[in-house]
Enzyme design. Structure first.
Site, mmCIF file in Angstrom:
data_model
loop_
_atom_site.group_PDB
_atom_site.id
_atom_site.type_symbol
_atom_site.label_atom_id
_atom_site.label_comp_id
_atom_site.label_asym_id
_atom_site.label_seq_id
_atom_site.Cartn_x
_atom_site.Cartn_y
_atom_site.Cartn_z
ATOM 1 N N CYS A 105 18.041 24.539 -21.625
ATOM 2 C CA CYS A 105 19.904 25.143 -22.712
ATOM 3 C C CYS A 105 20.012 24.127 -23.712
ATOM 4 C CB CYS A 105 20.521 25.742 -21.850
ATOM 5 S SG CYS A 105 21.809 26.570 -22.840
ATOM 6 N N LYS A 144 12.462 25.575 -15.900
ATOM 7 C CA LYS A 144 12.342 25.110 -16.864
ATOM 8 C C LYS A 144 12.939 24.295 -18.502
ATOM 9 C CE LYS A 144 12.308 28.131 -21.546
ATOM 10 N NZ LYS A 144 13.120 27.444 -22.416
ATOM 11 N N GLY A 206 7.667 28.723 -27.499
ATOM 12 C CA GLY A 206 7.549 28.433 -28.470
ATOM 13 C C GLY A 206 6.538 29.021 -29.626
ATOM 14 N N ARG A 230 13.213 34.169 -28.493
ATOM 15 C CA ARG A 230 13.437 34.855 -29.274
ATOM 16 C C ARG A 230 12.352 35.832 -30.298
ATOM 17 N NH1 ARG A 230 14.799 30.308 -33.147
ATOM 18 N NH2 ARG A 230 12.989 29.380 -32.862
#
Length: 363
Positions: A105, A144, A206, A230
């Protein structure tokens, strides 16, 4: 050893993961993405300190339905002892399929407490955290990561080896640094390098925004699985498109406008049902309304109205009003092609037999 540390129904060669995303990957969205083909889901990332303190708000992020399995709970923090205690509590109370540690993050409020990608400034700390969590739970421990904190510390292989040596049984790499945030292109070659360097499974993450991107990532990196973040915002059908591409099948087109709105309303209804406070659920869902209406004609004006709604009935009324402006003279909703909608009142011609491909709202 390239076997995932937990079982996935159907045992797909390249499982698709829904990424842990704060304020996005709540249970209703996880279940929706599962209906479109996500094989594995993760919770929003959750503060280890909040878990240990018994925060009611933190606990609300950890609820999930059995139909969501396999599911991982992702925790973040910078204190090994607290992370271990949180992993133990999560295991005993919620019994997920695995515990994932967030070292990726980039958000300032997380990093300033040395959590998330902030940990990447101290790889010895990364190792201590993983070992503490691994000792505290019998569940598989996964991580992650990003490629580094900044360009001088960029070394995904070194970070991945530390994780593997400390006991991580799977690594997901988002090949950007914390300094990159979400800018530029994800360096998929770093995923490929990590696959070659590690014995444990590597999941790529990604810049997967189309089904074809999932296929390209697998073919270019050799990753064991693909995590979508996203790209799924306002487009849960991306999982179905990705699965088709990976299986060498025709990739379904974007859903037509009516189907898109049906999926949106289905998502909203589940969000309201899941949240104890219906008004809060609708307010928090406004971001999803923005994503579902991205790229459509006069979308800005539509979003201005949607960002003021207070209940599900208003959402339905606003979307239906928009659809009424997109009908032809026979009353049929004008079709869409490749996600491009006609402007209300304009003429439209489609040169394909049977109309554009439509993604159904469920399996």
């Amino acid at each position: 050893m390239n076997t995932l540390p937990f079982s996935v129904p159907g045992d797909p060669d390249t499982p698709l993961f829904l990424a842990p995303q704060a304020g996005v990957s709540e249970s209703p969205f996880r279940r929706l993405c599962r209906s479109f083909g996500a094989d594995v889901v993760l919770t929003e990332f959750v503060s280890a300190e909040g878990i240990v303190r018994g925060s009611e708000k933190t606990a609300s992020y950890l609820r999930f339905h059995e139909e969501e399995r396999p599911i991982g709970v992702q925790i973040f923090g910078a204190d090994p002892a607290t992370m271990g205690e949180a992993a133990s509590l999560v295991t005993e109370t919620y019994a997920p399929d695995f515990v994932d540690i967030n070292f990726g993050c980039p958000v300032k409020k997380v990093v300033k407490r040395n959590g998330g990608s902030g940990c990447l400034r101290d790889l010895k700390l990364v190792g201590r955290i993983i070992r503490a969590v691994d000792r505290a739970t019998p569940l598989p421990v996964t991580v992650k990561i990003r490629s580094g904190f900044d360009e001088p510390t960029r070394d995904a292989v070194a970070i991945g080896r530390v994780c593997q040596d400390a006991g991580a049984r799977m690594v997901t790499l988002h090949p950007r640094t914390r300094a990159d945030m979400y800018s530029g292109k994800a360096r998929w070659e770093e995923i490929a390098a990590l696959v070659r360097a590690l014995e444990i499974p590597v999941i790529g993450n990604g810049d997967v925004r189309r089904g074809e991107d999932a296929l390209a990532m697998r073919d270019r990196t050799g990753c064991r699985g693909i995590m979508i973040a996203r790209g799924s915002h306002g487009a849960p059908w991306l999982f179905r498109q990705s699965r088709a591409a990976l299986e060498g099948e025709p990739v379904p087109g974007e859903p037509d406008l009516h189907t898109r709105f049906e999926i949106c309303i289905r998502h909203a209804a589940n969000a309201v049902a899941f949240e104890r406070d219906a008004g809060k659920a609708v307010r928090e869902f406004r971001k999803h309304l923005g994503w579902y209406t991205k790229g459509i004609p006069d979308g800005r004006q539509l979003r201005q109205r949607l960002f003021q709604v207070h209940d599900l009935q208003e959402v339905c009324a606003v979307l239906e009003g928009y659809l009424d402006g997109c009908r032809d003279e026979d009353g049929a909703i004008l079709p869409t092609e490749a996600g491009v909608l006609p402007r209300p009142g304009s003429s439209y011609r489609y040169d394909g037999a049977g109309g554009p491909a439509v993604v159904a709202p469920g399996r």
